[in-house]
Scaffold this active site. Structure first.
Site, short mmCIF file in Angstrom:
data_model
loop_
_atom_site.label_atom_id
_atom_site.label_comp_id
_atom_site.label_asym_id
_atom_site.label_seq_id
_atom_site.Cartn_x
_atom_site.Cartn_y
_atom_site.Cartn_z
N LYS A 123 -13.51 27.74 -34.15
CA LYS A 123 -14.06 29.07 -33.86
C LYS A 123 -13.27 29.74 -32.72
CE LYS A 123 -16.70 32.58 -33.29
NZ LYS A 123 -16.89 33.62 -34.26
N CYS A 181 -16.69 38.99 -28.60
CA CYS A 181 -16.12 37.79 -29.21
C CYS A 181 -14.68 37.58 -28.77
CB CYS A 181 -16.16 37.91 -30.72
SG CYS A 181 -17.78 38.35 -31.33
N1 SAJ Z 1 -8.18 45.50 -32.03
C1 SAJ Z 1 -6.95 46.03 -31.68
N2 SAJ Z 1 -5.96 46.03 -32.61
C2 SAJ Z 1 -6.14 45.51 -33.86
C3 SAJ Z 1 -7.40 44.96 -34.21
C4 SAJ Z 1 -8.42 44.97 -33.26
O1 SAJ Z 1 -6.74 46.52 -30.56
O2 SAJ Z 1 -5.19 45.58 -34.65
C5 SAJ Z 1 -9.27 45.49 -31.01
C6 SAJ Z 1 -10.50 46.29 -31.40
O3 SAJ Z 1 -10.35 47.66 -31.13
C7 SAJ Z 1 -11.57 45.65 -30.54
C8 SAJ Z 1 -11.12 44.18 -30.49
O4 SAJ Z 1 -9.77 44.18 -30.88
O5 SAJ Z 1 -11.55 46.17 -29.23
C9 SAJ Z 1 -11.92 43.24 -31.37
O6 SAJ Z 1 -12.20 43.82 -32.65
P1 SAJ Z 1 -12.08 43.04 -34.03
O7 SAJ Z 1 -12.41 43.96 -35.14
O8 SAJ Z 1 -10.78 42.34 -34.08
O9 SAJ Z 1 -13.15 41.85 -33.92
P2 SAJ Z 1 -14.74 41.71 -33.59
O10 SAJ Z 1 -14.84 41.35 -32.13
O11 SAJ Z 1 -15.57 42.82 -34.08
O12 SAJ Z 1 -15.10 40.40 -34.49
C10 SAJ Z 1 -14.35 39.19 -34.35
C11 SAJ Z 1 -13.90 38.69 -35.74
N3 SAJ Z 1 -12.89 37.62 -35.58
C12 SAJ Z 1 -11.68 37.67 -36.17
O13 SAJ Z 1 -11.33 38.61 -36.85
C13 SAJ Z 1 -10.79 36.50 -35.95
C14 SAJ Z 1 -15.11 38.19 -36.53
O14 SAJ Z 1 -14.71 37.61 -37.76
C15 SAJ Z 1 -15.86 37.14 -35.69
O15 SAJ Z 1 -17.01 36.65 -36.37
C16 SAJ Z 1 -16.33 37.81 -34.41
O16 SAJ Z 1 -15.15 38.23 -33.69
C17 SAJ Z 1 -17.16 36.82 -33.63
O17 SAJ Z 1 -18.41 36.92 -33.68
O18 SAJ Z 1 -16.59 35.90 -33.02
#
Ligand code: SAJ
Length: 397
Positions: free
Chosen positions: A196, A250
């Site tokens: 995880k 997360c």
């Molecule tokens: N972000 C970027 N650039 C990108 C993608 C995301 O800057 O190309 C930023 C987003 O704006 C945000 C942050 O990253 O600030 C996180 O967003 P996210 O959409 O990547 O993830 P979360 O936090 O909504 O959900 C994540 C997911 N993990 C992965 O994709 C590996 C989800 O599957 C998990 O279940 C969740 O964390 C969790 O609960 O741990």
């Protein structure tokens, strides 16, 4: 145990699959809300689903546990001021089920946890109930759902399941197979725990790479969005998108669960956290210098629109949001009336006075795009404004 962003949807989905679920939460308001068939979190489609299982009678909520066959621990694991994981909620939930445990029960932790937590909780259980030693099944199974798409992903995502022994793994697999359609991958508890943390750290490191490129491109006068799109034409390159930093509960948190326990070994993971935190600081500095520049050129303070407060596009969740951090930082020492704060996914906010996105775009001298919300992409490029586009609204410009 725990009816939050993950516990509640899990309880609802299990209850919809014919499992009798007792949803336990220490917050009486949550319990009351769920028992009315309502929800206290924002998740599309979950409300209807909740009222259905409450009406069916397969889910009931209460503030204390009762005797069951399976115990799922789905409580928060925040981090302390020193970026050390805090597993006190997991511990408290475990202690509260101790009196109800009986031979043959299955105990599963879903909360994101540092490596070794499942073994620690097994020891806690067996020291409180020594007569149950080797008579319980204990496993770790992290969730991996994406907020906003939880109902679909809870059922269809693959799961990693690790028991403290093989029979525990098998019992946990049998349990999840009652409502998960994705593949169930067997391993041990420590690997499942690190898995995880690895998933979210991997994403953090990849986003840090994109954010680092954005800093390099800014200095080099190169359009980072074009650069990444072109590099991604290579068959084995897949760079993510830069933004105003990394937020949420997360990805901006979980890597610290690795760096706290393995500081010497996790240099890249630690550095990625630093780069992503620095990106938000850098965006605030850029905005502040654009304001100063405007004042020098025009002899007055500019009207500044700050576009977006959420931690990622198209949601209303502000937890650990870099956009909120940037807004707070740039407004310090300024007249608040010069700032138009925009968050189209919220109708109001207790600290920030919100303005409609079109109105703010029209009125502002400086427009700072902090989150790539869909409505912002409908706005036309304006030569007469200073536009700081940190999240690629106008990728071509
Ligand atoms: N972000 C970027 N650039 C990108 C993608 C995301 O800057 O190309 C930023 C987003 O704006 C945000 C942050 O990253 O600030 C996180 O967003 P996210 O959409 O990547 O993830 P979360 O936090 O909504 O959900 C994540 C997911 N993990 C992965 O994709 C590996 C989800 O599957 C998990 O279940 C969740 O964390 C969790 O609960 O741990």
């Amino acid at each position: 145990m725990g009816l939050g962003y993950i516990g509640l949807p899990t309880a609802i989905v299990a209850a919809d699959n014919g499992i009798n679920v007792i949803g336990v939460d220490i917050n009486p308001h949550v319990v009351e809300t769920v028992n009315k068939g309502q929800i206290h979190i924002v998740e599309p489609g979950l409300q209807e689903f909740c009222s259905r299982v409450i009406a069916k009678g397969t889910l009931k909520a209460q503030t204390v546990p009762e005797e069951s066959d399976v115990y799922l621990i789905v409580v928060p694991t925040p981090f302390t001021g020193n970026h050390e994981p805090d597993i006190s909620y997991v511990e408290a939930a475990t202690r509260s089920v101790l009196p109800y445990l009986k031979e043959g029960d299955l105990y599963i932790i879903e909360s994101t946890s540092p490596v070794g937590t499942t073994d620690k909780m097994a020891n806690l259980i067996f020291s409180g109930r020594p007569e149950l030693k080797d008579k319980l099944y204990i496993a770790y199974c992290p969730e991996r759902v994406l907020p906003g798409n939880v109902i679909y992903e809870l059922v269809h995502n693959d799961r990693v399941i690790g028991g403290i022994n093989e029979i525990s793994t098998e019992r946990a697999v049998a349990f999840y197979s009652r409502f998960v359609k994705g593949a169930l991958h067997r391993t041990n508890a420590r690997t499942a725990e690190l898995c995880k943390l690895t998933e979210n750290s991997s994403r953090d490191v990849q986003i840090a790479f994109a954010n680092e490129l954005s800093l390099i491109c800014d200095k080099a006068g190169i359009n980072v969005w074009e650069l990444i799109a072109l590099a991604n034409k290579h068959p084995r390159v897949n760079i993510l998108q830069p933004g105003s930093g990394v937020g949420g509960h997360c990805i901006a948190v979980d890597p610290y669960f690795i760096t706290a326990d393995f500081p010497m070994e996790s240099r890249l993971i630690g550095k990625a956290r630093e780069v992503n935190n620095y990106k938000a600081f850098w965006c605030a500095e850029k905005t502040q210098s654009a304001i100063k520049q405007f004042e020098l050129e025009h002899g007055r303070e500019p009207v500044v629109a700050l576009m977006g407060l959420a931690f990622k596009p198209n949601i209303d969740d502000l937890r650990e949001s870099p956009a909120k951090y940037i807004a707070t930082k740039v407004m310090q020492g300024h007249n608040n009336s010069d700032f138009l704060i925009v968050e189209p996914n919220l109708s109001e906010h207790k600290v920030f006075k919100l303005t409609d996105y079109k109105e703010a775009y029209e009125k502002a001298d400086i427009v700072v795009f902090l989150v790539a919300h869909d409505p912002f992409k409908t706005l036309p490029w304006r030569e007469d404004k200073v536009i700081l586009d940190f999240c690629g609204i106008f990728k071509k410009n």
